[in-house]
Design an enzyme around this catalytic site. Structure first.
Site, PDB file in Angstrom:
ATOM      1  N   ASP A 224     -10.994  23.507  37.634  1.00 28.71           N
ATOM      2  CA  ASP A 224     -11.029  24.820  36.985  1.00 28.71           C
ATOM      3  C   ASP A 224     -12.159  24.873  35.964  1.00 28.71           C
ATOM      4  O   ASP A 224     -12.417  23.891  35.259  1.00 28.71           O
ATOM      5  CB  ASP A 224      -9.681  25.087  36.304  1.00 28.71           C
TER       6      ASP A 224
ATOM      7  N   ASN B 243      -7.092  33.028  45.975  1.00 30.97           N
ATOM      8  CA  ASN B 243      -8.522  33.249  45.714  1.00 30.97           C
ATOM      9  C   ASN B 243      -9.129  34.360  46.567  1.00 30.97           C
ATOM     10  O   ASN B 243     -10.228  34.845  46.270  1.00 30.97           O
ATOM     11  CB  ASN B 243      -9.317  31.963  45.919  1.00 30.97           C
TER      12      ASN B 243
END
EC number: 2.5.1.-
Length: 234
Positions: free
Chosen positions: A13, A61
């Site tokens: 991340d 996503n």
């Protein structure tokens, strides 16, 4: 149970925030993140881990802007083709987990080709979680169980094994250490079943800035922890 670190899982991340800090487009952060992915993978291969699983693209996503999703798909295909020699030269077995039917046939073929080319390597496996989410994975496992239930009567006693054997990770060890970079403290639907006894570590370091030295420090912390696996230990 064995306290050795065999399976490391990472939620990578921070690419977008890293790029923003540099006044660059998000794509710039993703490109730098790929370099970090390669560096960490090679370090793990050289330090006797059995498995490294990286959260590369989640089922959620797809909600990102189409331009970013298209870029990520192109970057993934390019990475898998360009880095083939890296896998072969470092004896790295490549595996993909997730609902691969969500990808184009061309990308699926690229994934399957690299899996096939590296299937003979046994010491270290790099796993990319692609179009992956634990809820999706478990749903597919339950669907498989309902469609082809085991013939034995004592289902409840063996249900856990029946589910585990139908997961994408059926041939991989359970996660020992789950790490998330970027400062957020959540699991984001990643390897929830496989991480039931994993040690968790959250670092504020953004993924493009994460180094093998940072990983060494985290692994050192891992070995200082007492893993009880539900038992009482003095």
């Amino acid at each position: 149970m064995d306290n050795t670190l065999k399976h490391l899982a990472i939620i990578m991340d921070g690419n977008g925030r890293w790029a923003k800090l540099k006044n660059k487009a998000r794509a710039y952060g993703h490109k730098k993140g790929v370099k970090t992915l390669k560096d960490i993978t090679i370090w793990c291969a050289n330090h006797k881990l059995e498995c490294l699983t990286l959260y590369a693209f989640s089922t959620e996503n797809w909600k990102r802007p189409k331009s970013e999703v298209d870029f990520l798909m192109k970057m993934l295909k390019k990475y898998l083709k360009d880095e083939r020699s890296t896998y072969l030269n470092n004896n790295i077995r490549f595996r993909a987990i997730g609902d691969l039917e969500g990808f184009s046939k061309e990308l699926r073929d690229t994934i399957l080709q690299l899996e096939n080319d590296t299937r003979h390597f046994k010491d270290f496996t790099q796993v990319l979680a692609l179009n992956y989410g634990s809820k999706n994975e478990l749903s597919r496992a339950f669907k498989s169980l309902l469609e082809s239930p085991p013939s034995h009567i004592n289902l409840l006693e063996s249900l856990e094994n029946e589910i585990s054997n139908r997961l994408d990770t059926h041939d991989l060890p359970e996660v020992d250490l789950l790490l998330r970079t970027g400062g957020e403290m959540r699991l984001s639907n990643f390897l929830l079943w496989q991480s039931s006894y994993a040690e968790l570590f959250f670092t504020p370091i953004l993924w493009p800035d994460f180094t093998p030295k940072d990983l060494e420090n985290i692994i050192s912390d891992f070995y200082k922890r007492v893993r009880k696996f539900g038992e009482l230990k003095c």
